[in-house]
Write an enzyme that holds these catalytic residues in place. Sequence first.
Site, PDB file in Angstrom:
ATOM      1  N   GLN A   1     -27.123   1.167 -48.632  1.00  0.00           N
ATOM      2  CA  GLN A   1     -27.359   1.502 -47.234  1.00  0.00           C
ATOM      3  C   GLN A   1     -28.753   0.985 -46.912  1.00  0.00           C
ATOM      4  O   GLN A   1     -29.532   0.697 -47.818  1.00  0.00           O
ATOM      5  CB  GLN A   1     -27.291   3.009 -47.039  1.00  0.00           C
ATOM      6  CG  GLN A   1     -28.268   3.749 -47.936  1.00  0.00           C
ATOM      7  CD  GLN A   1     -27.940   5.227 -48.061  1.00  0.00           C
ATOM      8  OE1 GLN A   1     -26.820   5.653 -47.843  1.00  0.00           O
ATOM      9  NE2 GLN A   1     -28.938   6.004 -48.420  1.00  0.00           N
TER      10      GLN A   1
ATOM     11  N   ASP B   1     -25.028   5.820 -55.523  1.00  0.00           N
ATOM     12  CA  ASP B   1     -25.103   6.824 -54.481  1.00  0.00           C
ATOM     13  C   ASP B   1     -23.879   6.738 -53.557  1.00  0.00           C
ATOM     14  O   ASP B   1     -23.552   5.658 -53.034  1.00  0.00           O
ATOM     15  CB  ASP B   1     -26.390   6.554 -53.684  1.00  0.00           C
ATOM     16  CG  ASP B   1     -26.725   7.663 -52.718  1.00  0.00           C
ATOM     17  OD1 ASP B   1     -27.259   8.689 -53.182  1.00  0.00           O
ATOM     18  OD2 ASP B   1     -26.435   7.509 -51.517  1.00  0.00           O
TER      19      ASP B   1
ATOM     20  N   LYS C   1     -38.083   9.933 -42.109  1.00  0.00           N
ATOM     21  CA  LYS C   1     -38.024  11.390 -42.088  1.00  0.00           C
ATOM     22  C   LYS C   1     -39.276  11.992 -42.727  1.00  0.00           C
ATOM     23  O   LYS C   1     -39.810  11.431 -43.688  1.00  0.00           O
ATOM     24  CB  LYS C   1     -36.806  11.892 -42.865  1.00  0.00           C
ATOM     25  CG  LYS C   1     -35.468  11.493 -42.238  1.00  0.00           C
ATOM     26  CD  LYS C   1     -35.190  12.259 -40.949  1.00  0.00           C
ATOM     27  CE  LYS C   1     -33.946  11.771 -40.237  1.00  0.00           C
ATOM     28  NZ  LYS C   1     -32.716  12.149 -40.918  1.00  0.00           N
TER      29      LYS C   1
ATOM     30  N   GLU D   1     -21.882   8.982 -57.975  1.00  0.00           N
ATOM     31  CA  GLU D   1     -22.385  10.192 -57.318  1.00  0.00           C
ATOM     32  C   GLU D   1     -21.497  10.476 -56.115  1.00  0.00           C
ATOM     33  O   GLU D   1     -21.844  10.185 -54.988  1.00  0.00           O
ATOM     34  CB  GLU D   1     -23.850  10.014 -56.890  1.00  0.00           C
ATOM     35  CG  GLU D   1     -24.475  11.307 -56.374  1.00  0.00           C
ATOM     36  CD  GLU D   1     -24.637  11.374 -54.845  1.00  0.00           C
ATOM     37  OE1 GLU D   1     -25.099  12.407 -54.375  1.00  0.00           O
ATOM     38  OE2 GLU D   1     -24.298  10.412 -54.128  1.00  0.00           O
TER      39      GLU D   1
ATOM     40  N   LYS E   1     -37.519  15.059 -52.070  1.00  0.00           N
ATOM     41  CA  LYS E   1     -36.946  13.876 -51.424  1.00  0.00           C
ATOM     42  C   LYS E   1     -37.841  13.366 -50.297  1.00  0.00           C
ATOM     43  O   LYS E   1     -37.785  12.182 -49.959  1.00  0.00           O
ATOM     44  CB  LYS E   1     -35.560  14.220 -50.836  1.00  0.00           C
ATOM     45  CG  LYS E   1     -34.511  14.491 -51.894  1.00  0.00           C
ATOM     46  CD  LYS E   1     -33.106  14.518 -51.310  1.00  0.00           C
ATOM     47  CE  LYS E   1     -32.874  15.765 -50.487  1.00  0.00           C
ATOM     48  NZ  LYS E   1     -31.499  15.863 -49.956  1.00  0.00           N
ATOM     49  N   TYR E   2     -38.656  14.274 -49.713  1.00  0.00           N
ATOM     50  CA  TYR E   2     -39.428  13.871 -48.541  1.00  0.00           C
ATOM     51  C   TYR E   2     -40.935  13.952 -48.743  1.00  0.00           C
ATOM     52  O   TYR E   2     -41.687  13.688 -47.826  1.00  0.00           O
ATOM     53  CB  TYR E   2     -39.051  14.754 -47.337  1.00  0.00           C
ATOM     54  CG  TYR E   2     -37.566  14.842 -47.125  1.00  0.00           C
ATOM     55  CD1 TYR E   2     -36.860  13.742 -46.596  1.00  0.00           C
ATOM     56  CD2 TYR E   2     -36.854  15.977 -47.472  1.00  0.00           C
ATOM     57  CE1 TYR E   2     -35.495  13.811 -46.414  1.00  0.00           C
ATOM     58  CE2 TYR E   2     -35.485  16.050 -47.297  1.00  0.00           C
ATOM     59  CZ  TYR E   2     -34.797  14.973 -46.773  1.00  0.00           C
ATOM     60  OH  TYR E   2     -33.450  15.032 -46.601  1.00  0.00           O
TER      61      TYR E   2
END
Lengths: 671, 671
Positions: free
Chosen positions: B322, B393, B262, B422, B535-536
């Site tokens: 993940q 997470d 992303k 979280e 975050k990105y």
Amino acid sequence: MNNTFRHTVPHLILDDFDGRQRVIIEQVVPELDGGKYPIRCMEGELLTVEADIFTDGADTISAAICCRPAGGGEWLRYAMQPRENDRWEGFLPVGKPGRYEYTLEAWIDHFITWKKGLSKKVEAGQDVLLDLRIGAVFVEKAAGRSPEPDALQLKTYAVKMLAPDQSAAVTAASDEALELLMLRYPDKAHATRYEKALALVVETPKAGFSSWYELFPRSWGREPGRHGTFRDCMRLLPLVAGMGFDVIYLPPIHPIGITKRKGKNNALVAGPDEPGSCWAIGSEEGGHKSVHPELGTLDDFRAFVAEAERHGISVALDIAFQCSPDHPYVKEHPQWFRWRPDGTVQFAENPPKRYEDILPLDFESPDWQNLWLELRSIFLFWIESGVTVFRVDNPHTKAFPFWEWAIATIQEEHPETVFLAEAFTRPRLMGRLARAGFTQSYSYFTWRNTKWELQEYLRELSSAPLKYYMRPNFWPNTPDILHEELQTGGRPKFIIRLVLAGTLSSNYGMYGPAYELCEHLPVAPGKEEYLDSEKYEIKQWDLDRPGNIRAEITLLNRIRKENQALQSTSNITFLRIDASAGHEHDWLIGYVKQSSDGQNIILTVVNLDQSNTHGGWLHFPLERFGIDAGSRYRMEDLLGGASYEWHGEWNYIELNPAVMPAHVFRVNFMS
Amino acid sequence: MNNTFRHTVPHLILDDFDGRQRVIIEQVVPELDGGKYPIRCMEGELLTVEADIFTDGADTISAAICCRPAGGGEWLRYAMQPRENDRWEGFLPVGKPGRYEYTLEAWIDHFITWKKGLSKKVEAGQDVLLDLRIGAVFVEKAAGRSPEPDALQLKTYAVKMLAPDQSAAVTAASDEALELLMLRYPDKAHATRYEKALALVVETPKAGFSSWYELFPRSWGREPGRHGTFRDCMRLLPLVAGMGFDVIYLPPIHPIGITKRKGKNNALVAGPDEPGSCWAIGSEEGGHKSVHPELGTLDDFRAFVAEAERHGISVALDIAFQCSPDHPYVKEHPQWFRWRPDGTVQFAENPPKRYEDILPLDFESPDWQNLWLELRSIFLFWIESGVTVFRVDNPHTKAFPFWEWAIATIQEEHPETVFLAEAFTRPRLMGRLARAGFTQSYSYFTWRNTKWELQEYLRELSSAPLKYYMRPNFWPNTPDILHEELQTGGRPKFIIRLVLAGTLSSNYGMYGPAYELCEHLPVAPGKEEYLDSEKYEIKQWDLDRPGNIRAEITLLNRIRKENQALQSTSNITFLRIDASAGHEHDWLIGYVKQSSDGQNIILTVVNLDQSNTHGGWLHFPLERFGIDAGSRYRMEDLLGGASYEWHGEWNYIELNPAVMPAHVFRVNFMS
């Protein structure tokens, strides 16, 4: 791997532990004391079962209640539905009397999860070719789990879902009929079963609905002053049955002790001809398995039981585990008593009060096992003589573990037996007796007199957890308790307390004929003991004495029998009655009971003030009872005889206690 | 005999069943899910334990809480006292961190029962010769159970109780010192032990009191735009420590996937130089046990952890189970993923949304055991590198049984570890994660903004059963959540939410430097995502930007450290603040926390309205906090710096948010 589980996470120690069981089931209701005690139901009840059920992630869950006869048999399943906040609910239709077990099962339904996703993707205009291929696999697998012709049908759907025309494939996938088929053959490979099988006892009908009448057989001799016998009492049976009672309860029928016998009005010394209290059990003539000779023989008793049965009446015996100093146990089993340093047996006392005619049994005896066996054998002895109903005297003064064991083991062989706990004691003890197995419990009803007291008490009894294990039995009087209200309230108060007892509680009883004759004199001001109590002397009753309320009792019992709504206790809803706008009435109490099929609705209104007429506006929240708010309905007063047409939710009611202090309305709908 | 028990009454199946154990113990609090889960405490806590305890009859009971290290050791006992309605209460002083078990014990005290009877009989003027002989036997038997010199003393009492002068004998029997001696040597032959040993976990201090600071290491390169490294971040440690934080929490530090990476503001396609989201874990360079090469090496990371430790800071890692499509697991363990019919792995989705850069692990994999072991080994790997604090997470999207097993088995070896869940999800799932073993939980604090919302939420968290297992961690912001209040409320709102988080909850944290710099721009109106989210992309922060609230944060953290009352969450009491007489203030919220020794009392008042000054009358119910109602006391505002002399329970307070929207008072008593 398994060893690691065993070591650290105790409740994952399961031979068939499967980490893929992703659904969590917890906070199950009803569940008493972590599953230690069974919950109790009546045949025909629809038991609501709830639980928190959820899983990780966003997958869709299915859940079911599973029920089967205790100890084995096939599980029957009843689907549950999600409510708010991961709380699920389902309804378990309760079967025939007996012991059952129930648990919950829940699993992830990958097909339904998939179907929801498909529909959102289609809506968003996404290509779903791959999704349809995934879904077709679920359908094919379900075909593998199902018999014909469903298997063929499922296979056909799977083919349609792979149709080149994506819109036709989506239509096939979304077919309601496919979903119904899929729900019939879920993939439960990783289903979670709740970790406990919970016990459910469906009780004999008399446990849930009964009308008791207590009488002293010795007062029913054919000639004045002569000790009555069982044979004499047979003539009472048509009368008691005619009044509508189905349990006749006799105080202890065993030989009465001589030593320290109490006289009239509990005098310390009895005269030579005084009969004594029948609770001072045991003499040279026998103990708890013998019949007091003046009442007749064991055969006479059995004949009485059989005759009562022919009138639809069960005979209830009073089992009081205590001994007069003359009881054979004292010599035969001295180890069951507490001995004092002077070589005498410790009598009952509540310092500084002494009850020297009563010796308690010592539940801390080193020979407790034989004591338990003997006491249980008393019940078994009378069961063999045809008795199935027992009123147990002061069970809270005997060890709780004994009751738990005795009742459970007796009911295993004799599930029809009913045990009524005569405990007027603190709430925790009353509750524990009920959980220990007592079918019914005497209650605080006698001392709940104001509207607020009655409402609060009934709300407690009809709510979880009490409603799952305690069945109250409401008595407006007993030979020990003549409440002040009855001493001073006159005939209307006797009717008020009768109607309250018989409509608030499905189980109720009275000590007669003192009740129907409105006996109201206490032994002394401020006391609840009757003057010249029948406990200590032979009485003569004139059943036709003017002012008696036999007709009212008879009518109330008929109403109870004819209206299923009154045959349950926890189905109660209190109604608001306003004296003026926004101001609740202090004297008028109103409540509705509805049968489980919804058809029978009884609305009772009682004027608690025996001296004054009161009127008020009653609010009947129709929709809560499944009634259309706009409908018209006829209120048929089963007690007063009149009939009223009502509409809307607010209606005016007025009760003159001198005429009749209560309405017991049946709600009839008009077309 | 025993066989009969075994058959019918399941919970009487005990090898040492003794029917003489007449005392009943039930309804124990705390007890979670029937004893399935441990309750959690902090060292130094005084745990209140309650139960219904009673027996048949009128005998007097004694009861005690018993506690010992889990699995063995000597039981320590703490006396309980009866309260109302057969409810008993006792206090268990909680020891050092570790696992314990506790249970209850109760027995009939025949001596005390006897003594009460004696005194009533004496009062009533009865002869008690025989009673004294009975009592002397109890005392002699106690002598047999006791060592010298108590045995001798007891024997002496027994002799005195047999004195010919009855009044002297009664005096001896009634001696307070005799009672104390007798209480030390009770006859517990038939004592009842509660049927379960309940688990109690005393946690590491950081579990109960911690201040978290989250930062993205890659934004701390030495030159603008250059990817930051662990070495670069070392210079931040004095700063973070100086602000008073003791946990520094890093988003995932592992290699980031390339496929479907992303871009800025969550763009579907990343430019060639964009760093990607660090939650898309795994590339050719490794997975969850590797360090993203641009951050440095594993050794660099270890050095960073060690350096942080020197500043009193624990490094918390973000564990997100993940995988990016490039994660080595995909090739090495294809069986841990769900494969689609087209031969690709199913990515995360929330239809119609797709998260194609993220592949979820399949907890229904047939190879689930190896998946579990591998996932647990990730924690163990980082524990070996010095990490003891983990922020996990989205744990609610992984199977609950996994967490239960993983955390329990890890903490067995590493009791110092802290796991923060979280999970911003539904209440049942949050609760279950806490019971499954998570030390701390993110909470709904961010979305509890009005006075009523905050009060209701804190009341729930600080009451049973939640207070026994859930430790909330309050975050006013996270990289995912910029609440609307912060978008529009300006600097005062950042201070308001800071003070609330840090005084309502003993565990709190913030995502910095966004928080102290009062970053407030969302990616779009109505969204909670930050504009140009870190975050990105790599950000550059000017820590000294005007308007920052670093001083306020530093001060609040110091206040938290210096005041024990703020180091617990469930010790909160809300106070009434009236805007006018009888009308509660909508904007001013007030609450007191008191340390367990009672000495440290902190009263916080916050003006929730960032735009207007508000005043009101605050009610401080002094006696509830052990303060004499007539005393004078000084309120020292640790935040504002002023000091006020108060008397009585009602005092006026006023807060101008432009100056300081909160008081954090320490209550100081004046001689």
